[in-house]
Design an enzyme around this catalytic site. Sequence first.
Site, PDB file in Angstrom:
ATOM      1  CB  SER A   1      -4.624 -36.016  27.536  1.00 55.93           C
ATOM      2  OG  SER A   1      -3.882 -37.093  26.989  1.00 55.93           O
TER       3      SER A   1
ATOM      4  CG  ASP B   1       4.156 -37.291  25.350  1.00 57.66           C
ATOM      5  OD1 ASP B   1       3.520 -37.327  24.273  1.00 57.66           O
ATOM      6  OD2 ASP B   1       3.598 -37.161  26.458  1.00 57.66           O
TER       7      ASP B   1
ATOM      8  CG  HIS C   1       0.103 -35.862  25.399  1.00 59.40           C
ATOM      9  ND1 HIS C   1       0.889 -36.658  26.199  1.00 59.40           N
ATOM     10  CD2 HIS C   1      -1.163 -35.957  25.862  1.00 59.40           C
ATOM     11  CE1 HIS C   1       0.121 -37.208  27.132  1.00 59.40           C
ATOM     12  NE2 HIS C   1      -1.127 -36.806  26.943  1.00 59.40           N
TER      13      HIS C   1
END
Length: 203
Positions: free
Chosen positions: A9, A179, A182
């Site tokens: 991601s 977080d 990310h």
Amino acid sequence: MRVLFQGDSVTDAGRARENPANLGNGYPRYAAALLRERFPEREWEFLNLGISGNRTGDLLARWKEDCIDIQPDFLSILIGINDTWRAFDSNNPTTAEQFEDNYRRLLEDVKNHTHAKILMMEPFVLRDTPAKDAWRADLDPKIQVVRRLAWEYADGYVPLDGLFAAACMEQGPLYWTADGVHPVEAGAKRIAAAYVEAAARLL
């Protein structure tokens, strides 16, 4: 020059999956812009095939189609945080040994079936909450695996965990990430700058 960004991601960063030339909103977007600016005489083709949630095993499953068949000139890989994260949110761990075996197979395929230069980037986690402290016992051995494999296979290396540890002395974790994992815009640009400095020595 065909440049392929691969990973999870952090690389995916909201890209349009139906269009690999859509680089998303993360470091690939900023790295591509910096490379175009730094080397305007080159013809560039940038492809982002990072997929959110991927672990090393997921990369293996799609590696032929999403890397080898593409025949990149330059390949960057950022993978590993989900090999740690799934141990904590899904009780589905990847051991350091499994991680190393998966990653080595990826790199062997690249070496044996492409002419690509390889830039490896280490996974990272920033301590945005005390709960992230528990991740270290799982992630740190995997970072050491990535560093060892880089010595064997890579042409360049970006030590992101160390880079962000230093960056957090300037600004806290939530300045760089949403977080601890990310990146927000500042974090993505920090990765991109380090990526381009490493890549420029190889291009």
